[in-house]
Scaffold this motif. Structure first.
Motif, short mmCIF file in Angstrom:
data_model
loop_
_atom_site.label_atom_id
_atom_site.label_comp_id
_atom_site.label_asym_id
_atom_site.label_seq_id
_atom_site.Cartn_x
_atom_site.Cartn_y
_atom_site.Cartn_z
N HIS A 21 49.72 105.18 6.81
CA HIS A 21 48.55 104.86 7.63
C HIS A 21 47.28 105.09 6.83
O HIS A 21 47.10 106.15 6.23
N ILE A 22 46.40 104.10 6.86
CA ILE A 22 45.17 104.17 6.06
C ILE A 22 43.95 103.92 6.96
O ILE A 22 44.10 103.45 8.10
N ALA A 23 42.77 104.25 6.43
CA ALA A 23 41.54 104.07 7.21
C ALA A 23 40.55 103.16 6.51
O ALA A 23 39.47 102.91 7.03
N SER A 24 40.91 102.64 5.30
CA SER A 24 40.00 101.71 4.64
C SER A 24 40.79 100.76 3.74
O SER A 24 41.91 101.08 3.31
N LEU A 25 40.20 99.60 3.46
CA LEU A 25 40.89 98.63 2.60
C LEU A 25 41.01 99.13 1.16
O LEU A 25 41.88 98.70 0.42
N ASP A 26 40.15 100.07 0.77
CA ASP A 26 40.28 100.66 -0.57
C ASP A 26 41.64 101.35 -0.72
O ASP A 26 42.26 101.32 -1.77
N ASP A 27 42.07 102.01 0.38
CA ASP A 27 43.38 102.67 0.34
C ASP A 27 44.49 101.64 0.11
O ASP A 27 45.47 101.92 -0.58
N LEU A 28 44.34 100.45 0.72
CA LEU A 28 45.35 99.40 0.55
C LEU A 28 45.47 99.05 -0.94
O LEU A 28 46.57 98.93 -1.48
N LYS A 29 44.32 98.92 -1.58
CA LYS A 29 44.33 98.54 -3.00
C LYS A 29 44.95 99.65 -3.85
O LYS A 29 45.66 99.39 -4.82
N MET A 30 44.70 100.90 -3.45
CA MET A 30 45.22 102.03 -4.20
C MET A 30 46.75 102.14 -4.09
O MET A 30 47.44 102.53 -5.03
N LEU A 31 47.29 101.78 -2.92
CA LEU A 31 48.72 102.01 -2.65
C LEU A 31 49.61 100.83 -3.02
O LEU A 31 50.84 100.96 -3.03
N THR A 32 48.99 99.67 -3.27
CA THR A 32 49.80 98.48 -3.55
C THR A 32 49.48 97.95 -4.95
O THR A 32 48.44 98.26 -5.53
N GLU A 33 50.39 97.13 -5.45
CA GLU A 33 50.22 96.51 -6.77
C GLU A 33 49.68 95.11 -6.56
O GLU A 33 50.38 94.26 -6.01
N ASN A 34 48.45 94.86 -6.91
CA ASN A 34 47.84 93.53 -6.74
C ASN A 34 48.16 92.86 -5.40
O ASN A 34 48.92 91.89 -5.38
N PRO A 35 47.65 93.37 -4.29
CA PRO A 35 47.94 92.71 -3.00
C PRO A 35 47.52 91.24 -3.05
O PRO A 35 46.45 90.92 -3.57
N SER A 36 48.38 90.36 -2.53
CA SER A 36 48.09 88.92 -2.60
C SER A 36 46.92 88.57 -1.69
O SER A 36 46.54 89.35 -0.80
N ASP A 37 46.37 87.37 -1.89
CA ASP A 37 45.30 86.90 -1.02
C ASP A 37 45.76 86.88 0.43
O ASP A 37 45.01 87.23 1.35
N ALA A 38 47.02 86.47 0.62
CA ALA A 38 47.54 86.38 1.98
C ALA A 38 47.54 87.76 2.63
O ALA A 38 47.12 87.92 3.79
N ALA A 39 47.99 88.77 1.88
CA ALA A 39 48.02 90.13 2.43
C ALA A 39 46.61 90.58 2.79
O ALA A 39 46.38 91.16 3.87
#
Ligand code: TXA
Ligand code: MG
Length: 319
Positions: free
Chosen positions: A57-75
């Motif tokens: 569970h995250i509270a910002s899109l920065d966390d998404l970038k930190m936890l994933t490897e190159n999230p796709s445009d679709a994601a």
């Protein structure tokens, strides 16, 4: 909810403890995602098999970038459209995510919950929070703090935010290249996802032989007494039967106790009240078995019937 309670909860998360917190779907059992020992405590307390990965569970899109490897445009598009909200995205994980969180999978499930207490807790703890639903493995999901206390009395702390509003767990979608696969139905439908990603995508529902995680097993979310799906009129129920209805009046029989999730088959009301009704029947010692009316499998009804079938699966005569 006062600030002291949130501070205390954040302190416990930072010290490697477990905190149960409300989200818009169900209550979670949270630990610091980046602390493997704390995450291991979740599996122990829930008696959850180690092959069943957790949602972060995250509270910002920065966390998404930190936890994933190159999230796709679709994601990124789906995250921007549906977060905060009841949608979990399964994406390639970054090295930062410990293997225990993902059960060794190269992907991680992530969502931003639409609940102020959850978001404040994540921000105060300053770490993404790994959290499955706060129930014993395979049992009913909790939609109130009371439900958490019943199943997990040894949890370090519970943030009580009252009843959750959506009532069933998030939709889970994996995004791989241009293929989106529905891993678990929820309030956000595959159709909603298709509309948000026009044109270039292939949309799949999971094939049973391709099960990737036990959340997708046929039996899950079960009460501790027999549950049967019941759609017949004028049948005499056994003594001490509880009956859960969603609006159907002519199913009224000799049942000992009746709970309505809705009076009018309103799908939002049914979803919000489903697990509570099952918990109430489970807790009532005078109810020996539970019967539940099915719902039409369209819209949110797909996710509602998914939970009802899984809850009843092990009690069906053919199971
Ligand atoms: O609404 C929800 O999603 C709630 C709240 C607390 O956020 N959480 C929840 O978590 O329902 P849980 O642990 O009960 O269900 C998580 C499920 C797993 O059983 C698995 O099916 C799927 O999420 N999952 C998590 N990570 C995955 C991954 N990397 N690949 C495939 N499935 C994954
Ligand atoms: Mg669960």
């Amino acid at each position: 909810m006062n600030i002291q309670q949130l501070k205390e909860a954040a302190r416990i998360i930072n010290e490697g403890g477990l905190v149960s917190f409300p989200t818009e779907t169900v209550y979670g059992l949270g630990a610091n995602t980046l602390n493997s020992v704390a995450v291991a405590k979740i599996f122990a307390l829930k008696e959850r098999p180690s092959f069943d990965p957790l949602i972060v569970h995250i509270a910002s899109l920065d966390d998404l970038k930190m936890l994933t490897e190159n999230p796709s445009d679709a994601a990124m598009q789906l995250a921007k459209k549906f977060w905060p909200g009841p949608l979990t995205l399964v994406l390639p994980k970054s090295k930062l995510v410990p293997d225990i969180v993902t059960s060794g999978l190269p992907t991680v499930g992530i969502r931003m919950p639409d609940h102020q207490i959850a978001l404040k807790l994540i921000r105060m703890a300053k770490c993404p929070i790994a959290a499955p639903s706060a129930n014993k493995f395979g049992h009913l999901s909790p939609v109130s703090a009371e439900h958490v206390r019943k199943q997990l009395p040894d949890v370090d702390y519970i943030l009580d935010g009252g009843m959750t509003t959506v009532g069933i767990e998030s939709t889970i979608i994996s995004v791989e290249g241009n293929v989106c696969t529905l891993l678990r139905p929820g309030k956000i439908s595959l159709n909603d996802i298709e509309k948000a990603l026009p044109g270039r995508f292939v949309f799949n529902t999971t094939k049973p032989e391709k099960l990737v995680a036990p959340g997708l097993l046929k039996s899950h979310y079960s009460p501790n007494k027999p549950l049967y799906i019941y759609n017949q009129t004028n049948v005499r129920l056994p003594d001490a039967s509880g009956l859960i209805l969603h609006g159907q009046k002519d199913l009224l029989t000799n049942s000992h106790k009746i709970i309505y999730t809705s009076k009018t088959h309103n799908q939002l009301e049914i979803a919000a009240n489903l697990f509570s009704a099952l918990h109430t029947m489970e807790d009532d010692a005078t109810v020996k078995q539970i019967f539940i009316e099915p719902v039409t499998e369209s819209g949110l009804g797909v996710a509602i019937m998914d939970r009802i079938k899984k809850a009843a699966y092990k009690y069906q005569p053919t199971a």
